[in-house]
Design a protein around this motif. Structure first.
Motif, PDB file in Angstrom:
ATOM      1  N   ASN A   1      34.406  31.563   0.147  1.00 11.83           N
ATOM      2  CA  ASN A   1      34.989  31.771  -1.173  1.00 11.83           C
ATOM      3  C   ASN A   1      33.939  32.262  -2.168  1.00 11.83           C
ATOM      4  O   ASN A   1      34.211  33.133  -2.984  1.00 11.83           O
ATOM      5  N   SER A   2      32.735  31.726  -2.102  1.00 11.52           N
ATOM      6  CA  SER A   2      31.688  32.116  -3.048  1.00 11.52           C
ATOM      7  C   SER A   2      31.268  33.571  -2.883  1.00 11.52           C
ATOM      8  O   SER A   2      30.712  34.168  -3.802  1.00 11.52           O
ATOM      9  N   ALA A   3      31.550  34.155  -1.728  1.00  8.62           N
ATOM     10  CA  ALA A   3      31.212  35.564  -1.480  1.00  8.62           C
ATOM     11  C   ALA A   3      32.435  36.466  -1.682  1.00  8.62           C
ATOM     12  O   ALA A   3      32.400  37.644  -1.342  1.00  8.62           O
ATOM     13  N   GLY A   4      33.520  35.905  -2.205  1.00  9.73           N
ATOM     14  CA  GLY A   4      34.712  36.686  -2.471  1.00  9.73           C
ATOM     15  C   GLY A   4      35.681  36.784  -1.307  1.00  9.73           C
ATOM     16  O   GLY A   4      36.641  37.547  -1.360  1.00  9.73           O
ATOM     17  N   GLY A   5      35.435  36.008  -0.246  1.00 10.55           N
ATOM     18  CA  GLY A   5      36.306  36.052   0.919  1.00 10.55           C
ATOM     19  C   GLY A   5      37.304  34.921   0.944  1.00 10.55           C
ATOM     20  O   GLY A   5      37.329  34.068   0.061  1.00 10.55           O
ATOM     21  N   LYS A   6      38.135  34.942   1.954  1.00 11.70           N
ATOM     22  CA  LYS A   6      39.149  33.905   2.156  1.00 11.70           C
ATOM     23  C   LYS A   6      39.185  33.547   3.634  1.00 11.70           C
ATOM     24  O   LYS A   6      38.864  34.364   4.482  1.00 11.70           O
ATOM     25  N   ILE A   7      39.593  32.342   3.920  1.00 10.19           N
ATOM     26  CA  ILE A   7      39.825  31.917   5.296  1.00 10.19           C
ATOM     27  C   ILE A   7      41.227  32.353   5.714  1.00 10.19           C
ATOM     28  O   ILE A   7      41.449  32.838   6.793  1.00 10.19           O
ATOM     29  N   VAL A   8      42.171  32.162   4.778  1.00 11.58           N
ATOM     30  CA  VAL A   8      43.566  32.520   5.006  1.00 11.58           C
ATOM     31  C   VAL A   8      44.016  33.391   3.827  1.00 11.58           C
ATOM     32  O   VAL A   8      43.755  33.054   2.670  1.00 11.58           O
ATOM     33  N   ASP A   9      44.683  34.504   4.116  1.00 12.78           N
ATOM     34  CA  ASP A   9      45.137  35.378   3.031  1.00 12.78           C
ATOM     35  C   ASP A   9      46.409  34.826   2.387  1.00 12.78           C
ATOM     36  O   ASP A   9      46.922  33.774   2.777  1.00 12.78           O
ATOM     37  N   ASP A  10      46.913  35.524   1.393  1.00 10.08           N
ATOM     38  CA  ASP A  10      48.072  35.046   0.634  1.00 10.08           C
ATOM     39  C   ASP A  10      49.332  34.910   1.487  1.00 10.08           C
ATOM     40  O   ASP A  10      50.236  34.155   1.137  1.00 10.08           O
ATOM     41  N   SER A  11      49.390  35.615   2.602  1.00  9.36           N
ATOM     42  CA  SER A  11      50.559  35.511   3.475  1.00  9.36           C
ATOM     43  C   SER A  11      50.394  34.434   4.543  1.00  9.36           C
ATOM     44  O   SER A  11      51.273  34.221   5.363  1.00  9.36           O
ATOM     45  N   GLY A  12      49.228  33.751   4.536  1.00  2.00           N
ATOM     46  CA  GLY A  12      48.991  32.677   5.484  1.00  2.00           C
ATOM     47  C   GLY A  12      48.315  33.100   6.768  1.00  2.00           C
ATOM     48  O   GLY A  12      48.163  32.303   7.687  1.00  2.00           O
ATOM     49  N   LYS A  13      47.896  34.359   6.834  1.00  2.00           N
ATOM     50  CA  LYS A  13      47.233  34.851   8.047  1.00  2.00           C
ATOM     51  C   LYS A  13      45.721  34.722   7.917  1.00  2.00           C
ATOM     52  O   LYS A  13      45.166  34.790   6.823  1.00  2.00           O
ATOM     53  N   ALA A  14      45.058  34.547   9.056  1.00  3.64           N
ATOM     54  CA  ALA A  14      43.599  34.450   9.073  1.00  3.64           C
ATOM     55  C   ALA A  14      42.977  35.678   8.428  1.00  3.64           C
ATOM     56  O   ALA A  14      43.426  36.804   8.659  1.00  3.64           O
ATOM     57  N   ALA A  15      41.948  35.458   7.602  1.00  5.59           N
ATOM     58  CA  ALA A  15      41.321  36.559   6.870  1.00  5.59           C
ATOM     59  C   ALA A  15      39.802  36.495   6.965  1.00  5.59           C
ATOM     60  O   ALA A  15      39.103  36.889   6.047  1.00  5.59           O
ATOM     61  N   VAL A  16      39.291  35.975   8.061  1.00  3.40           N
ATOM     62  CA  VAL A  16      37.843  35.798   8.174  1.00  3.40           C
ATOM     63  C   VAL A  16      37.111  37.012   8.733  1.00  3.40           C
ATOM     64  O   VAL A  16      35.888  37.027   8.751  1.00  3.40           O
ATOM     65  N   ASN A  17      37.837  38.018   9.162  1.00  4.59           N
ATOM     66  CA  ASN A  17      37.192  39.209   9.709  1.00  4.59           C
ATOM     67  C   ASN A  17      37.023  40.259   8.608  1.00  4.59           C
ATOM     68  O   ASN A  17      37.512  41.381   8.707  1.00  4.59           O
ATOM     69  N   THR A  18      36.332  39.848   7.539  1.00  8.15           N
ATOM     70  CA  THR A  18      36.065  40.738   6.412  1.00  8.15           C
ATOM     71  C   THR A  18      34.583  40.682   6.084  1.00  8.15           C
ATOM     72  O   THR A  18      33.887  39.728   6.460  1.00  8.15           O
ATOM     73  N   ASP A  19      34.104  41.677   5.379  1.00 14.38           N
ATOM     74  CA  ASP A  19      32.701  41.675   4.978  1.00 14.38           C
ATOM     75  C   ASP A  19      32.380  40.485   4.082  1.00 14.38           C
ATOM     76  O   ASP A  19      31.316  39.883   4.182  1.00 14.38           O
ATOM     77  N   GLN A  20      33.329  40.113   3.204  1.00 20.17           N
ATOM     78  CA  GLN A  20      33.104  38.980   2.302  1.00 20.17           C
ATOM     79  C   GLN A  20      33.018  37.663   3.068  1.00 20.17           C
ATOM     80  O   GLN A  20      32.156  36.826   2.792  1.00 20.17           O
ATOM     81  N   ALA A  21      33.906  37.477   4.031  1.00 16.46           N
ATOM     82  CA  ALA A  21      33.875  36.251   4.834  1.00 16.46           C
ATOM     83  C   ALA A  21      32.594  36.177   5.647  1.00 16.46           C
ATOM     84  O   ALA A  21      31.956  35.120   5.735  1.00 16.46           O
ATOM     85  N   LYS A  22      32.201  37.290   6.219  1.00 21.34           N
ATOM     86  CA  LYS A  22      30.953  37.315   6.987  1.00 21.34           C
ATOM     87  C   LYS A  22      29.752  37.014   6.091  1.00 21.34           C
ATOM     88  O   LYS A  22      28.839  36.291   6.487  1.00 21.34           O
ATOM     89  N   ALA A  23      29.761  37.552   4.871  1.00 25.56           N
ATOM     90  CA  ALA A  23      28.668  37.283   3.936  1.00 25.56           C
ATOM     91  C   ALA A  23      28.619  35.801   3.574  1.00 25.56           C
ATOM     92  O   ALA A  23      27.539  35.201   3.497  1.00 25.56           O
ATOM     93  N   GLY A  24      29.787  35.200   3.352  1.00 27.68           N
ATOM     94  CA  GLY A  24      29.836  33.770   3.034  1.00 27.68           C
ATOM     95  C   GLY A  24      29.314  32.914   4.165  1.00 27.68           C
ATOM     96  O   GLY A  24      28.543  31.980   3.952  1.00 27.68           O
ATOM     97  N   LEU A  25      29.702  33.223   5.388  1.00 30.38           N
ATOM     98  CA  LEU A  25      29.197  32.484   6.544  1.00 30.38           C
ATOM     99  C   LEU A  25      27.700  32.709   6.723  1.00 30.38           C
ATOM    100  O   LEU A  25      26.962  31.788   7.078  1.00 30.38           O
ATOM    101  N   ASN A  26      27.247  33.926   6.451  1.00 30.50           N
ATOM    102  CA  ASN A  26      25.817  34.201   6.544  1.00 30.50           C
ATOM    103  C   ASN A  26      25.035  33.378   5.519  1.00 30.50           C
ATOM    104  O   ASN A  26      23.921  32.928   5.805  1.00 30.50           O
ATOM    105  N   ASN A  27      25.607  33.162   4.336  1.00 27.42           N
ATOM    106  CA  ASN A  27      24.954  32.303   3.340  1.00 27.42           C
ATOM    107  C   ASN A  27      24.752  30.899   3.891  1.00 27.42           C
ATOM    108  O   ASN A  27      23.696  30.284   3.682  1.00 27.42           O
ATOM    109  N   LEU A  28      25.746  30.394   4.590  1.00 24.90           N
ATOM    110  CA  LEU A  28      25.657  29.068   5.199  1.00 24.90           C
ATOM    111  C   LEU A  28      24.578  29.030   6.275  1.00 24.90           C
ATOM    112  O   LEU A  28      23.751  28.124   6.314  1.00 24.90           O
TER     113      LEU A  28
END
Length: 88
Positions: A2-29
């Protein structure tokens, strides 16, 4: 994530972790762990160990708020009682 602008689940309830923002957030961790900002021993902490490390100022993040919040605010030995905040 979330801090990198990503989401785990999008507004429709589908997985949304295969994005540059999600990858950046996980990389921060991952980087925080590699840099020592997340202590190596923290990955094995039980509830009480995590609470004590947080109150001692050794953990930047803690997510077990129903158990910890009141203790961290009132425990005489808590070094963070006047400084910690919560975020959704």
């Amino acid at each position: 994530i979330n801090s990198a602008g990503g989401k785990i689940v999008d507004d429709s309830g589908k997985a949304a972790v295969n994005t540059d923002q999600a990858k950046a957030g996980l990389n921060n961790l991952v980087q925080a762990y590699k840099d020592g900002n997340i202590p190596t021993e923290a990955i094995t902490y039980q509830e009480e160990q995590g609470r004590q490390a947080f109150e001692d100022g050794k953990l930047l993040f803690l997510r077990n708020w129903p158990y910890v919040y009141n203790l961290a605010k009132t425990d005489g030995s808590s070094t963070v009682k006047d400084t910690f905040k919560m975020a959704p």
